[in-house]
Design a protein around this motif. Sequence first.
Motif, PDB file in Angstrom:
ATOM      1  N   LYS A   1      -4.344  22.393 -26.209  1.00  0.00           N
ATOM      2  CA  LYS A   1      -3.802  22.847 -24.921  1.00  0.00           C
ATOM      3  C   LYS A   1      -4.006  21.788 -23.836  1.00  0.00           C
ATOM      4  O   LYS A   1      -3.084  21.485 -23.066  1.00  0.00           O
ATOM      5  CB  LYS A   1      -4.485  24.158 -24.520  1.00  0.00           C
ATOM      6  CG  LYS A   1      -3.932  24.774 -23.234  1.00  0.00           C
ATOM      7  CD  LYS A   1      -4.533  26.139 -22.964  1.00  0.00           C
ATOM      8  CE  LYS A   1      -6.021  26.072 -22.758  1.00  0.00           C
ATOM      9  NZ  LYS A   1      -6.602  27.350 -22.287  1.00  0.00           N
ATOM     10  N   ILE A   2      -5.191  21.207 -23.790  1.00  0.00           N
ATOM     11  CA  ILE A   2      -5.473  20.185 -22.775  1.00  0.00           C
ATOM     12  C   ILE A   2      -4.635  18.935 -23.041  1.00  0.00           C
ATOM     13  O   ILE A   2      -4.098  18.310 -22.118  1.00  0.00           O
ATOM     14  CB  ILE A   2      -6.976  19.842 -22.756  1.00  0.00           C
ATOM     15  CG1 ILE A   2      -7.807  21.079 -22.422  1.00  0.00           C
ATOM     16  CG2 ILE A   2      -7.266  18.747 -21.744  1.00  0.00           C
ATOM     17  CD1 ILE A   2      -9.310  20.886 -22.610  1.00  0.00           C
ATOM     18  N   GLN A   3      -4.520  18.588 -24.310  1.00  0.00           N
ATOM     19  CA  GLN A   3      -3.728  17.417 -24.682  1.00  0.00           C
ATOM     20  C   GLN A   3      -2.281  17.573 -24.231  1.00  0.00           C
ATOM     21  O   GLN A   3      -1.641  16.625 -23.737  1.00  0.00           O
ATOM     22  CB  GLN A   3      -3.807  17.212 -26.190  1.00  0.00           C
ATOM     23  CG  GLN A   3      -3.389  15.828 -26.663  1.00  0.00           C
ATOM     24  CD  GLN A   3      -3.646  15.672 -28.144  1.00  0.00           C
ATOM     25  OE1 GLN A   3      -3.325  16.553 -28.931  1.00  0.00           O
ATOM     26  NE2 GLN A   3      -4.232  14.535 -28.531  1.00  0.00           N
ATOM     27  N   GLN A   4      -1.764  18.786 -24.384  1.00  0.00           N
ATOM     28  CA  GLN A   4      -0.393  19.057 -23.969  1.00  0.00           C
ATOM     29  C   GLN A   4      -0.241  18.927 -22.449  1.00  0.00           C
ATOM     30  O   GLN A   4       0.762  18.394 -21.959  1.00  0.00           O
ATOM     31  CB  GLN A   4       0.026  20.463 -24.421  1.00  0.00           C
ATOM     32  CG  GLN A   4       1.460  20.839 -24.099  1.00  0.00           C
ATOM     33  CD  GLN A   4       2.461  20.025 -24.908  1.00  0.00           C
ATOM     34  OE1 GLN A   4       2.121  19.459 -25.939  1.00  0.00           O
ATOM     35  NE2 GLN A   4       3.699  19.957 -24.428  1.00  0.00           N
ATOM     36  N   LYS A   5      -1.255  19.382 -21.699  1.00  0.00           N
ATOM     37  CA  LYS A   5      -1.203  19.273 -20.229  1.00  0.00           C
ATOM     38  C   LYS A   5      -1.175  17.816 -19.804  1.00  0.00           C
ATOM     39  O   LYS A   5      -0.433  17.436 -18.888  1.00  0.00           O
ATOM     40  CB  LYS A   5      -2.412  19.979 -19.607  1.00  0.00           C
ATOM     41  CG  LYS A   5      -2.366  21.493 -19.727  1.00  0.00           C
ATOM     42  CD  LYS A   5      -3.640  22.122 -19.160  1.00  0.00           C
ATOM     43  CE  LYS A   5      -3.640  23.625 -19.372  1.00  0.00           C
ATOM     44  NZ  LYS A   5      -4.857  24.270 -18.851  1.00  0.00           N
ATOM     45  N   ILE A   6      -1.994  17.038 -20.465  1.00  0.00           N
ATOM     46  CA  ILE A   6      -2.027  15.609 -20.125  1.00  0.00           C
ATOM     47  C   ILE A   6      -0.678  14.966 -20.447  1.00  0.00           C
ATOM     48  O   ILE A   6      -0.141  14.170 -19.664  1.00  0.00           O
ATOM     49  CB  ILE A   6      -3.156  14.909 -20.894  1.00  0.00           C
ATOM     50  CG1 ILE A   6      -4.515  15.412 -20.385  1.00  0.00           C
ATOM     51  CG2 ILE A   6      -3.069  13.393 -20.751  1.00  0.00           C
ATOM     52  CD1 ILE A   6      -5.689  14.933 -21.204  1.00  0.00           C
TER      53      ILE A   6
ATOM     54  N   GLU B   1       2.290  16.311 -20.595  1.00  0.00           N
ATOM     55  CA  GLU B   1       3.344  16.724 -19.677  1.00  0.00           C
ATOM     56  C   GLU B   1       3.022  16.417 -18.225  1.00  0.00           C
ATOM     57  O   GLU B   1       3.866  16.545 -17.346  1.00  0.00           O
ATOM     58  CB  GLU B   1       3.623  18.219 -19.843  1.00  0.00           C
ATOM     59  CG  GLU B   1       4.147  18.575 -21.222  1.00  0.00           C
ATOM     60  CD  GLU B   1       4.464  20.045 -21.367  1.00  0.00           C
ATOM     61  OE1 GLU B   1       4.326  20.764 -20.351  1.00  0.00           O
ATOM     62  OE2 GLU B   1       4.846  20.476 -22.457  1.00  0.00           O
ATOM     63  N   LYS B   2       1.738  16.069 -17.969  1.00  0.00           N
ATOM     64  CA  LYS B   2       1.264  15.738 -16.619  1.00  0.00           C
ATOM     65  C   LYS B   2       1.498  16.877 -15.639  1.00  0.00           C
ATOM     66  O   LYS B   2       1.805  16.673 -14.466  1.00  0.00           O
ATOM     67  CB  LYS B   2       1.952  14.473 -16.085  1.00  0.00           C
ATOM     68  CG  LYS B   2       1.641  13.232 -16.899  1.00  0.00           C
ATOM     69  CD  LYS B   2       2.275  11.994 -16.266  1.00  0.00           C
ATOM     70  CE  LYS B   2       1.952  10.752 -17.080  1.00  0.00           C
ATOM     71  NZ  LYS B   2       2.548   9.537 -16.488  1.00  0.00           N
ATOM     72  N   LYS B   3       1.399  18.069 -16.134  1.00  0.00           N
ATOM     73  CA  LYS B   3       1.515  19.217 -15.244  1.00  0.00           C
ATOM     74  C   LYS B   3       0.922  20.424 -15.939  1.00  0.00           C
ATOM     75  O   LYS B   3       0.721  20.438 -17.148  1.00  0.00           O
ATOM     76  CB  LYS B   3       2.962  19.494 -14.855  1.00  0.00           C
ATOM     77  CG  LYS B   3       3.847  19.896 -16.038  1.00  0.00           C
ATOM     78  CD  LYS B   3       5.260  20.170 -15.562  1.00  0.00           C
ATOM     79  CE  LYS B   3       6.134  20.630 -16.737  1.00  0.00           C
ATOM     80  NZ  LYS B   3       7.508  20.949 -16.298  1.00  0.00           N
ATOM     81  N   TYR B   4       0.642  21.424 -15.140  1.00  0.00           N
ATOM     82  CA  TYR B   4       0.104  22.676 -15.688  1.00  0.00           C
ATOM     83  C   TYR B   4       1.237  23.476 -16.298  1.00  0.00           C
ATOM     84  O   TYR B   4       2.282  23.669 -15.673  1.00  0.00           O
ATOM     85  CB  TYR B   4      -0.570  23.504 -14.582  1.00  0.00           C
ATOM     86  CG  TYR B   4      -1.030  24.851 -15.074  1.00  0.00           C
ATOM     87  CD1 TYR B   4      -2.153  24.950 -15.883  1.00  0.00           C
ATOM     88  CD2 TYR B   4      -0.328  26.014 -14.756  1.00  0.00           C
ATOM     89  CE1 TYR B   4      -2.588  26.180 -16.358  1.00  0.00           C
ATOM     90  CE2 TYR B   4      -0.745  27.240 -15.226  1.00  0.00           C
ATOM     91  CZ  TYR B   4      -1.877  27.305 -16.021  1.00  0.00           C
ATOM     92  OH  TYR B   4      -2.302  28.513 -16.500  1.00  0.00           O
ATOM     93  N   VAL B   5       1.054  23.900 -17.526  1.00  0.00           N
ATOM     94  CA  VAL B   5       2.051  24.719 -18.201  1.00  0.00           C
ATOM     95  C   VAL B   5       1.604  26.163 -18.157  1.00  0.00           C
ATOM     96  O   VAL B   5       0.548  26.509 -18.694  1.00  0.00           O
ATOM     97  CB  VAL B   5       2.222  24.254 -19.669  1.00  0.00           C
ATOM     98  CG1 VAL B   5       3.249  25.144 -20.379  1.00  0.00           C
ATOM     99  CG2 VAL B   5       2.657  22.805 -19.706  1.00  0.00           C
ATOM    100  N   GLU B   6       2.393  26.998 -17.551  1.00  0.00           N
ATOM    101  CA  GLU B   6       2.037  28.417 -17.465  1.00  0.00           C
ATOM    102  C   GLU B   6       1.984  28.999 -18.868  1.00  0.00           C
ATOM    103  O   GLU B   6       2.842  28.688 -19.698  1.00  0.00           O
ATOM    104  CB  GLU B   6       3.069  29.160 -16.630  1.00  0.00           C
ATOM    105  CG  GLU B   6       3.021  28.784 -15.159  1.00  0.00           C
ATOM    106  CD  GLU B   6       2.056  29.615 -14.354  1.00  0.00           C
ATOM    107  OE1 GLU B   6       1.805  29.267 -13.203  1.00  0.00           O
ATOM    108  OE2 GLU B   6       1.560  30.638 -14.869  1.00  0.00           O
TER     109      GLU B   6
END
Length: 582
Positions: A570-575, A577-582
């Motif tokens: 989950k954290i890797q995905q946020k990094i 995409e460089k944004k918070y994913v709801e």
Amino acid sequence: MFSENTMNFYYFMMNKQLIYSFRKYLMLLVCICTTLIVQAQTESEVAYREELKAVEAKLREGRFQEGLQLLDDITAKYPEVADIYYAKSLILGQRGNYDEAVQNAALAYDKSKHMFYANHLLELYKSKKDLAKGIELLQDLKVKYPEHEGLNRELLILYAENKQLDQAQKLYGKLTSANPSDTLHLVMSEVYINSKDFTSAKKILTKLDGKTMIPDVYGYLGYIHANENKPKEALAVIERGIKRTNDKSLYLDLADTYKNMGKTEPMYTALKIAFDASEVVFWDKYKFIMGLMNEEQILSDDKMQLLANSLVARHPDILEGQILKGELLWKGGNAAEARSVFLNVVSSNPRYINAWRLVINTDLGLGQADEAIKHGLEGLKYNPNNPQLLYFTSLGFAGKQDYESSKGMLETALNYSENENNYLRSLIYGSLGDLYHELKMENMSDAAYDEAIALDSLNVSALNNYAYYLAVRKKDLEKAADFSKRSIEIEPNSATYMDTYAWVLFQQGEYQEALKWIEEAVKLNKTSAVLLEHYGDILSKLNREKDALVQWQKALDIEIKSESKGSFAKIQQKIKEKKYVE
């Protein structure tokens, strides 16, 4: 925040909410009935011994109400047997039903008029603060035992506690005119001390100073001098008492005086002498060291441990001393050694509930959930359906993420907890809330948390976890905010509870306020991946993407090092995409 994983939460909860004071009436009640059975075996005319064994069996199974019903049946068959009423009184008293306990104790005394039952009845009157009844009982006993000096001493004290100081003084005057004694003078001085009349107490005690061999005279005088802010006089009179009586218990009074003077080294020296003396009463030593444990650190851990070791060496058969030694070892980081001490206690008395609890807690503290389960089940063999042991054993199953077994233990604990205090029942409901959540039983989880908080509004774990789960589900956010704020008020320096409040605010869209709380949380705990991930999420909502990436990367690094990788993807995905994913 709830926790980084369920196992860590249970270890956290176990360490934060140790229960140091549980009622241990099962062990006591079994001993009571065993004693009555032994008496029956030595008195062939008593025909109820087999029926008492049936009562004992019920108590061993934790079926107290059925045990009481059997006693009622036995009473109907043998209405003149005082022992039965006494047994019922003890059981009812231990369960907190003092009104019925008193009724049965009074019947036991009425059937026998024996001093043994009178003592029990008197203790119940004192527990209920029914001092008038206690005085009436003592006056009745004085008619039957006019030469019993102990009755007069007890009557003096009860008069004083019942605010009848004039009656105490009249009785004292009458007794001293007939047969004065140093013991009687001492008791009256204690009456005055309890009434805060130190001048009158000092007047009596001063006449005995240097003449009597009763050590308490010097201890009381020392206490009065200390109360008058005359520490040198207090030391002098206690040392005079030691020289006169050679009574080592006075070294406890000496230590107390040095403690009040802030002189740690001479206090410890005096304590060593008292603790090394077998003749000094165990409970006087125990009370002193427990007082030290409950205050800010006065003695070093090593010195406290030495005192506890001495306590056990001089009084090896008193298990409370061994428990104390084990708790100090645990506090000092010697969990394995502490567990060995607790295991020794349960081998001596397998019905010592608190010792089993401590064994299980050390198992969990050592990260050995399998051992916690093994010891919990062993304890339950000797104490069937005991709600305390069921509760702590459930933590072992939760530590292994065996949630179904943990749930079964907790639900059984709840079924047998009707006569337990609200604190324990609240813990059980709170843990059920946690487990129901893990098992996706959200409605039951909410109901369990509500019950936990209703039973104990200071159950900080229930307040925090409920608030966090409501925030995650974006449900009842006002309620979540209220509960979360209450948890911080109870423990204002908890990074976990600050994080939960920040996350509730985040879900409410209060991002700037959420940022304030998450930053406070991170100041207290810079090594939590959950906190740092939440920090990044809040920064991202405030359009501080670069700062958010920094915090997410820190969280990712911690996940990699810990090898837990619970939120890694989950954290890797946020990094990415460089944004918070709801």
